[in-house]
Design a protein around this motif. Structure first.
Motif, mmCIF file in Angstrom:
data_model
loop_
_atom_site.group_PDB
_atom_site.id
_atom_site.type_symbol
_atom_site.label_atom_id
_atom_site.label_comp_id
_atom_site.label_asym_id
_atom_site.label_seq_id
_atom_site.Cartn_x
_atom_site.Cartn_y
_atom_site.Cartn_z
ATOM 1 N N GLN A 1 2.905 13.882 54.866
ATOM 2 C CA GLN A 1 4.413 14.079 55.235
ATOM 3 C C GLN A 1 4.301 13.123 56.015
ATOM 4 O OE1 GLN A 1 4.982 18.362 56.636
ATOM 5 N NE2 GLN A 1 2.860 18.703 56.085
ATOM 6 N N SER A 2 3.480 12.954 56.957
ATOM 7 C CA SER A 2 3.848 11.499 57.878
ATOM 8 C C SER A 2 4.079 10.294 57.176
ATOM 9 C CB SER A 2 2.344 11.389 58.983
ATOM 10 O OG SER A 2 2.424 12.275 60.049
ATOM 11 N N TYR B 1 5.180 10.245 54.157
ATOM 12 C CA TYR B 1 6.420 10.193 53.518
ATOM 13 C C TYR B 1 7.397 9.693 54.405
ATOM 14 C CZ TYR B 1 9.816 11.590 50.414
ATOM 15 O OH TYR B 1 11.286 11.532 49.336
ATOM 16 N N VAL B 2 6.994 10.158 56.002
ATOM 17 C CA VAL B 2 7.920 9.945 56.548
ATOM 18 C C VAL B 2 8.691 8.144 57.368
ATOM 19 C CG1 VAL B 2 9.040 10.208 59.188
ATOM 20 C CG2 VAL B 2 8.457 12.480 57.863
ATOM 21 N N LEU C 1 13.979 12.883 52.191
ATOM 22 C CA LEU C 1 12.990 13.695 53.434
ATOM 23 C C LEU C 1 13.920 15.216 53.939
ATOM 24 C CD1 LEU C 1 11.982 11.883 55.913
ATOM 25 C CD2 LEU C 1 13.855 10.869 56.070
ATOM 26 N N ILE D 1 10.172 17.962 54.130
ATOM 27 C CA ILE D 1 9.758 17.911 54.981
ATOM 28 C C ILE D 1 9.332 18.996 55.777
ATOM 29 C CG2 ILE D 1 8.640 16.197 57.341
ATOM 30 C CD1 ILE D 1 7.925 15.153 53.802
ATOM 31 N N LEU E 1 11.402 5.689 56.325
ATOM 32 C CA LEU E 1 12.000 5.348 57.740
ATOM 33 C C LEU E 1 11.832 3.851 57.781
ATOM 34 C CD1 LEU E 1 10.216 6.779 61.155
ATOM 35 C CD2 LEU E 1 12.285 6.086 60.263
#
Lengths: 52, 252
Positions: B68-69, B71-72, B166, B169, B76
């Motif tokens: 998940q991180s 992907y974030v 996003l 998430i 960004l």
């Protein structure tokens, strides 16, 4: 760990493979880049030398 | 501060600085991950209900958090690319997608392996597992766009898809609260007290931090390759290649 040994070791083996892959693959590609570009540079120098 | 951050936007600066960071991060990864995994595998007591199969959480939880991180971070980078057109952001999107995909696949696989002895099945179409499965396809989508579209349009398409995805998430994060799920609640939280005993929690904390550091090492290494390949015609890369060739020649 005898109870679920197969599941535990399969999961940890997969994790080890992923961990190794994400590090080893870019290291291999970086080495390959430098060796191929280095070979090109060497060829270029030899060509320059041959043409005077 | 801004100037320092801005300097990281230069591929040359990024390449040269990341080399120094790689050594520190690699050592820190080893120091956290190895003791954390050994502790979790051999020294924590078995769970009274799940037995020893609970030890899979020491890789499943960090892999899921990282999926998940990453992907974030990729989204960004996509936003930065769309707004400021920084080359380094486009490179980051390209390298983060396959790394995130691998950690997402690892989270799904280890979840299935844990599910078999615990739930009695490899897979259920539960809200948490389904939304994580969707994340896998979002990663695949970003990679497919990068591979399939021309270079000048791929960056924008990847950024748009990453940003649109996003929304998945928070769905993954809160799925165990919003729906009645078979998947257990959050194992690990930075904001609340741990729900497990400290003997089980500390090795988990070590492996989560270790996985994040491993991710940082992998991402920096992949960024270096990406920078070299995209900037191969630049004078600084030619100088670097000549320097390396000379080092190899001297070593022989």
């Amino acid at each position: 760990m005898e109870e679920h040994g197969f599941y535990i070791w399969t999961a940890y083996t997969l994790a080890a493979l992923v961990g190794l892959w994400v590090v080893a693959w870019p290291v291999y590609r970086r080495r390959k880049f430098f060796s191929s570009q280095g070979a090109l540079l060497k060829d270029q120098k030899q060509d320059d030398h041959a043409s005077g | 501060m801004w100037q320092w951050l801005h300097s990281w936007g230069s591929p040359k600066w990024f390449y040269l600085k990341s080399g120094k960071w790689l050594v520190i991060l690699s050592i820190a990864t080893f120091l956290l991950l190895v003791p954390g995994l050994i502790w979790g595998l051999f020294f924590t007591p078995a769970d009274f209900r799940q037995g020893d199969s609970f030890r899979i959480i020491y890789i499943h939880v960090p892999a899921a958090a990282l999926a998940q991180s990453a992907y974030v971070l990729m989204a960004l980078a996509g936003a930065v690319w769309l707004i400021w057109r920084m080359k380094i952001a486009d490179m980051a999107m390209e390298v983060l997608a396959p790394i995130g995909l691998l950690f997402c696949a690892l989270a799904l696989a280890t979840g299935a392996i844990w599910g078999r002895p615990t739930w009695g099945t490899w897979w259920v179409w539960d809200a948490r597992t389904t939304s994580t499965f969707l994340l896998l396809f979002l990663y695949l989508g970003v990679i497919a766009l990068r591979q399939g579209l021309p270079v000048n349009t791929a960056g924008r398409a990847c950024a748009v898809l990453a940003l649109a995805g996003l929304v998945n998430i928070p769905v993954i994060k809160y799925s165990v609260k919003w729906w009645f799920t078979l998947h257990q609640g959050d194992t690990f939280s930075l904001t609340s007290a741990p729900s497990m005993s400290s003997e089980m929690y500390w090795p988990l904390l070590l492996t989560v931090l270790g996985f994040y550091l491993l991710f940082a090492v992998a991402a920096l290494l992949a960024m270096q390759v990406q920078i070299l390949e995209r900037e191969r015609d630049k004078a600084w890369v030619a100088e670097l290649v000549a320097e390396k060739a000379q080092q190899v020649g001297e070593a022989r």
